[in-house]
Design a protein around this motif. Structure first.
Motif, short mmCIF file in Angstrom:
data_model
loop_
_atom_site.label_atom_id
_atom_site.label_comp_id
_atom_site.label_asym_id
_atom_site.label_seq_id
_atom_site.Cartn_x
_atom_site.Cartn_y
_atom_site.Cartn_z
N VAL A 87 21.43 -2.10 12.11
CA VAL A 87 20.25 -2.37 12.94
C VAL A 87 19.17 -1.38 12.52
CG1 VAL A 87 19.33 -2.39 15.26
CG2 VAL A 87 21.65 -3.22 14.84
N LEU A 88 18.06 -1.90 12.03
CA LEU A 88 16.99 -1.06 11.51
C LEU A 88 15.78 -1.16 12.42
CD1 LEU A 88 17.43 -2.26 7.82
CD2 LEU A 88 18.33 -0.13 8.79
N SER A 89 15.64 -0.17 13.28
CA SER A 89 14.48 -0.18 14.16
C SER A 89 13.47 0.84 13.61
CB SER A 89 14.91 0.16 15.58
OG SER A 89 15.71 1.30 15.59
N PRO A 90 12.21 0.73 14.01
CA PRO A 90 11.23 1.69 13.52
C PRO A 90 11.70 3.11 13.85
CG PRO A 90 10.16 -0.05 14.76
CD PRO A 90 11.62 -0.23 14.95
N ARG A 91 11.49 4.01 12.93
CA ARG A 91 12.00 5.36 13.19
C ARG A 91 10.97 6.40 12.77
NH1 ARG A 91 14.94 5.56 7.56
NH2 ARG A 91 14.36 3.44 7.03
N GLY A 99 6.41 5.20 12.66
CA GLY A 99 5.57 4.05 12.32
C GLY A 99 6.19 2.76 12.79
N LEU A 100 5.43 2.00 13.56
CA LEU A 100 5.93 0.69 13.96
C LEU A 100 5.89 -0.25 12.75
CD1 LEU A 100 4.29 0.14 17.45
CD2 LEU A 100 6.66 0.77 16.92
N TYR A 101 6.68 -1.30 12.80
CA TYR A 101 6.62 -2.29 11.74
C TYR A 101 5.32 -3.07 11.89
CZ TYR A 101 11.60 -1.41 11.00
OH TYR A 101 12.81 -0.82 10.74
N ASN A 102 4.52 -3.02 10.85
CA ASN A 102 3.20 -3.63 10.93
C ASN A 102 3.14 -4.75 9.90
OD1 ASN A 102 0.51 -4.08 11.39
ND2 ASN A 102 -0.17 -2.35 10.14
N GLY A 103 3.81 -5.86 10.19
CA GLY A 103 3.88 -6.98 9.24
C GLY A 103 5.27 -7.07 8.61
N THR A 104 5.57 -8.27 8.12
CA THR A 104 6.92 -8.49 7.58
C THR A 104 7.19 -7.64 6.35
OG1 THR A 104 6.01 -10.40 6.39
CG2 THR A 104 7.15 -10.86 8.45
N ALA A 105 6.18 -7.53 5.47
CA ALA A 105 6.38 -6.75 4.26
C ALA A 105 6.51 -5.27 4.59
CB ALA A 105 5.22 -6.98 3.30
N ASP A 106 5.73 -4.83 5.57
CA ASP A 106 5.80 -3.42 5.97
C ASP A 106 7.19 -3.08 6.52
OD1 ASP A 106 4.62 -0.81 6.54
OD2 ASP A 106 4.88 -1.39 8.64
N ALA A 107 7.78 -4.02 7.24
CA ALA A 107 9.11 -3.77 7.81
C ALA A 107 10.12 -3.50 6.69
CB ALA A 107 9.56 -4.95 8.66
N ILE A 108 10.03 -4.27 5.62
CA ILE A 108 10.95 -4.05 4.49
C ILE A 108 10.55 -2.75 3.77
CG2 ILE A 108 11.92 -5.00 2.34
CD1 ILE A 108 12.61 -6.73 4.75
N TYR A 109 9.24 -2.55 3.60
CA TYR A 109 8.75 -1.34 2.92
C TYR A 109 9.29 -0.09 3.61
CZ TYR A 109 5.59 2.46 1.72
OH TYR A 109 5.11 3.67 1.35
N GLN A 110 9.26 -0.09 4.92
CA GLN A 110 9.70 1.10 5.66
C GLN A 110 11.21 1.32 5.55
OE1 GLN A 110 8.16 2.48 9.25
NE2 GLN A 110 6.47 1.02 9.34
N ASN A 111 11.91 0.34 4.98
CA ASN A 111 13.36 0.50 4.83
C ASN A 111 13.78 0.49 3.37
OD1 ASN A 111 14.60 0.63 7.61
ND2 ASN A 111 13.21 -1.12 7.81
N LEU A 112 12.85 0.82 2.48
CA LEU A 112 13.21 0.89 1.06
C LEU A 112 14.30 1.93 0.82
CD1 LEU A 112 9.74 0.58 -0.76
CD2 LEU A 112 11.56 -1.13 -0.59
N ASP A 113 14.26 3.00 1.62
CA ASP A 113 15.30 4.03 1.46
C ASP A 113 16.69 3.45 1.75
OD1 ASP A 113 14.67 3.69 4.12
OD2 ASP A 113 14.74 5.84 4.63
N PHE A 114 16.74 2.54 2.73
CA PHE A 114 18.02 1.89 3.05
C PHE A 114 18.48 1.01 1.88
CE2 PHE A 114 19.87 -2.15 4.68
CZ PHE A 114 21.10 -1.67 5.10
N LEU A 115 17.54 0.24 1.33
CA LEU A 115 17.89 -0.65 0.21
C LEU A 115 18.28 0.17 -1.02
CD1 LEU A 115 15.11 -3.30 0.78
CD2 LEU A 115 17.58 -3.70 0.96
N ASP A 116 17.59 1.31 -1.24
CA ASP A 116 17.96 2.20 -2.35
C ASP A 116 19.40 2.68 -2.17
OD1 ASP A 116 15.45 1.95 -3.39
OD2 ASP A 116 14.71 3.87 -2.61
N GLN A 117 19.66 3.11 -0.96
CA GLN A 117 20.97 3.68 -0.66
C GLN A 117 22.08 2.64 -0.82
OE1 GLN A 117 21.13 5.29 3.42
NE2 GLN A 117 23.08 4.16 3.50
#
Lengths: 381, 371
Positions: A87-91, A99-117
């Motif tokens: 569960v990935l909530s704004p953190r 930072g709140l998720y500001n758009g669909t792309a931003d939501a993924i952008y803010q979780n690039l660290d998760f995708l990297d990991q």
């Protein structure tokens, strides 16, 4: 590293404001559907059935219920070693703060660290509010075979409805040459289903660039896809045949439920090879009383029917009491239909108690009537 | 609370449920469309706060093992545990020697490991709702050596046959045990549920095994009626002993009534069972269903009256299922008429159009038959 490692990211942060009271306290993906499900069960079950082991669920609006529900990975069999539902909530972050998720792309952008990991090679971006059964594994196969940078699932819609969708214009080989959001004069009837597979490396670069553009809406449809097209990257359309429905309004949610009563709707929930999983309840089997009359209904365990039910979907824990008549209606969890009450073309929200004898809805009404607690309280004044 | 171990005993030798028993122990038999018989007793344990449970299975254990291991009985998965132990398969053909005492003795080391102060032993062929913590409190307060749960029944002439009938004095002490041979209508039936200290339990097992290799726990307890202080605690509410096909049939029919169903199973006393992830049931146009309980995953086009329909059952148009119990995954073709039938799992009924039994003797259709 796993071969062809694809991580799914389910966008589940929206409110779904056109569902009105249904989404007052829960996010749209957590709204009940089809008797025993929640809407997000379809995306999560599709992931599990497509052998995806790691799924991120991006939550924001009214997320308590949705988060705790999604986090139980075992519900969908997504609890394998090394996988799971995250569960990935704004953190709050070290450098950028909260930072709140500001758009669909931003939501993924803010979780690039998760995708990297997670060492993602491919990223599957999904909406958490669509009803359909789809094999994402086959879609990935096509994505790899066609050497695309991104693959977008499309479905043929009737031409006259095409202006309600994001439309993909393609060449002969189904390569996307143009994308038009809700075009007035559609050139094609291939609608985007909001299901994307991206090669992660490329996506990562484009998301980072998009994040720097202040005036961007940080949206896949409005910004990322056009940027891909602009740079002549290879975007491939993946044609999906079968049932698909966006349940963003009361009418469409009602319709999708009604589709379950049809034998040829294309959405087969009985298929043992592609089950839709949901949390288990300890409800009793459905209890059909001696005076009950049922004509074409989809009813789940925990329901108690003593009245007349026709062309309706009855959810868990619902009681239809003696002499009540429920026609062309969707009755959500734990609602009680009082004795002699009469409902036609209604969608009754969770936990609503319809007083004895109350008559609601009309057979030929243009819109389906949403029956919420507020509506009942108002009627009682 | 003192440490309590729950023991789910296997069925005694008087249990014979024609047909159904050839494929699984009665405890693992489907009941009410979505449960197995033992779900009721295991849920009694966990709803009573007992989350360390030994389940003894007599034989043909596959079905029970699969079901129990795939069901979450609402037990803390780290602190609690359901431990499966099976009877002696060497005696598969000679039920008489496959007694609970032998299984208890064989696996006593696993009871020792837990080191509980008390054991609650409950049967797997009964269906009733009982808070065992109340029973345990009573046992401790009354300073009994053994406390037995009993039910005041008015149908002992047809039910509970070969079980124990208790004579109870006004101080709630058991003074005599009789085997129920159906002579009387009324009686205090032992629910084969016993509370005792672990020490007493171990003594009884030891004593029974030296007495006779045919002895069961209930036999040795009956022997101790004078030497020990055996108390009785009354159970109230619905109770069924699934010892025959008729009893199985009647239990289904009685519980399926809304009042009984919601009294036995509700939010405060949930009955846990394995999920099969079946979708809801589709009642197609033309279906007529009344007075029945229906599990999920069914597709019904025909008529269903006063019946219990298991998971994933298909009933085609023109078929009439009346006063019957249909176990899961069964297919009933067009125009088939069933009356007072118990249809076992995975059965396909196509060609035989009329199958009738009576309430005293329901007709049994074998598992996996194609008729």
């Amino acid at each position: 590293m796993k071969k062809n490692n694809m991580v799914a990211m389910i966008l589940a942060g929206g409110r779904g404001s056109r569902l009105f009271d249904l989404t007052k306290k829960v996010a749209k993906p957590a709204v009940h559907f089809g008797g025993k499900y929640r809407i997000i069960d379809f995306a999560l079950s599709n992931c599990a059935n497509s052998h995806i082991s790691t799924v991120g669920v991006l939550v924001q609006y009214e997320s308590i219920l949705l988060s705790s529900y999604s986090a139980r990975s075992s519900t969908w069999g997504l609890d394998s070693n090394g996988g799971g539902v995250y569960v990935l909530s704004p953190r709050e972050k070290d450098e950028t703060g909260l930072g709140l998720y500001n758009g669909t792309a931003d939501a993924i952008y803010q979780n690039l660290d998760f995708l990297d990991q997670e060492e993602a090679e491919y990223v599957l971006v999904l909406s958490g509010d669509h009803i359909y059964k789809m094999n994402y594994e086959s879609m990935l196969q096509k994505h790899i075979e066609s050497n695309a940078d991104a693959t977008i699932a499309v479905i043929e819609v009737p031409m006259k409805e095409a202006s309600r969708f994001g439309i993909m214009n393609t060449d002969k080989s189904d390569r996307i040459v143009e994308f038009e959001e809700k075009p007035k004069q559609p050139k094609s009837n291939l609608a985007s289903m909001g299901v994307y597979i991206f090669t992660y490396k490329t996506l990562r670069k484009y998301l980072k660039e998009d994040a720097k553009i202040a005036e961007s809406s940080h949206d896949f449809g409005k910004n990322i896809i056009p940027a891909y097209l602009n740079d002549k990257l290879k975007l491939q359309a993946y044609r999906f045949k079968g049932y698909w429905k966006d349940v963003g309004t009361i009418d469409s949610l009602w319709e999708a439920n009604m589709d379950l009563l049809k034998e040829n709707s294309g959405l087969d929930l009985f298929d043992p090879d592609w089950k839709i999983y949901t949390n288990d309840t300890s409800a009793t089997p459905q209890c059909i009383g001696e005076e009950a009359l049922i004509d074409n209904a989809f009813i789940t365990q925990g329901a108690i029917v003593n009245g007349k039910v026709s062309h309706s979907v009855i959810f868990s824990g619902v009681e239809v009491r003696e002499n009540a008549v429920v026609d062309q209606s969707v009755i959500m969890n734990n609602a009680v239909i009082g004795k002699g009450a009469k409902l036609t073309r209604c969608l009754v929200a969770d936990d609503v108690r319809i007083p004895d004898g109350m008559v609601l809805g009309k057979k030929d009404s243009a819109d389906v009537l949403l029956v919420s607690k507020a509506l009942i309280a108002k009627a009682g004044e | 609370m003192s440490k309590v171990l729950g023991i789910l005993n296997f069925e005694p030798s008087y249990v014979h449920v024609k047909g159904l028993e050839d494929f699984r122990p009665i405890s693992a038999t489907s009941i009410l469309g979505r449960y197995r018989v033992l779900d009721f007793m295991l849920s009694n344990f966990t709803n009573s706060g007992i989350d360390s449970i030994k389940v003894y299975i007599k034989n043909r254990e596959r079905s029970a093992v699969e079901h129990i291991t795939r069901t979450s009985y609402n037990i803390n998965s780290k602190k609690g545990k359901i431990h499966l132990l099976h009877g002696d398969n060497n005696f598969a053909n000679n039920d008489l020697f496959n007694v609970d005492i032998l299984a208890f003795k064989t696996y006593m080391e696993f009871v020792d490991v837990e080191n509980p102060s008390y054991v609650v032993i409950a049967p797997s062929h009964f269906i009733f709702k009982q808070d065992f913590s109340e029973l345990l409190d009573y046992h401790i307060k009354s300073k009994n050596d053994i406390t037995i749960l009993y039910h005041n029944a008015n149908n002992t002439d047809t039910s509970y046959l070969m079980g124990d009938i208790l004579t109870i004095d006004d101080k709630k002490r058991v003074t005599e045990f009789h085997k129920n041979r159906g002579k009387y209508k009324n009686g205090n039936v032992s629910l084969e549920t016993y509370v005792m200290s672990t020490l007493t339990f171990k003594q009884l097992v030891e004593e029974a095994s030296t007495t006779s290799s045919l002895y069961s726990l209930s036999d040795i307890i009956a022997d101790c009626v004078r030497a020990m202080k055996i108390g009785a605690y009354q159970h109230r509410g619905f109770c069924a002993c699934i010892s025959t096909l008729r009893a199985y049939y009647e239990a289904n029919m009685q519980i399926k009534k809304e009042k009984e169903l919601t009294r036995l199973i509700n939010e405060d006393w949930p009955i846990y069972t394995m999920t099969n992830d079946s979708c809801p049931t589709l009642y197609k146009s033309g279906a007529k269903v009344s007075g029945s309980i229906v599990a999920n995953g069914c597709q019904i086009e025909g008529t269903v009256i006063n019946s219990v329909i298991g998971r994933n059952v298909i009933i085609k148009e023109g078929a009439v299922v009346k006063d019957s119990i249909i176990l899961p995954d069964t297919f009933i073709d067009k125009n088939v008429k069933l009356d007072h039938a118990v249809v076992d799992r995975l059965t396909i009924i196509t060609h035989v159009k009329d199958l009738r039994g009576t309430s005293e003797e329901p007709i049994y259709i074998k598992r996996g038959d194609r008729i």
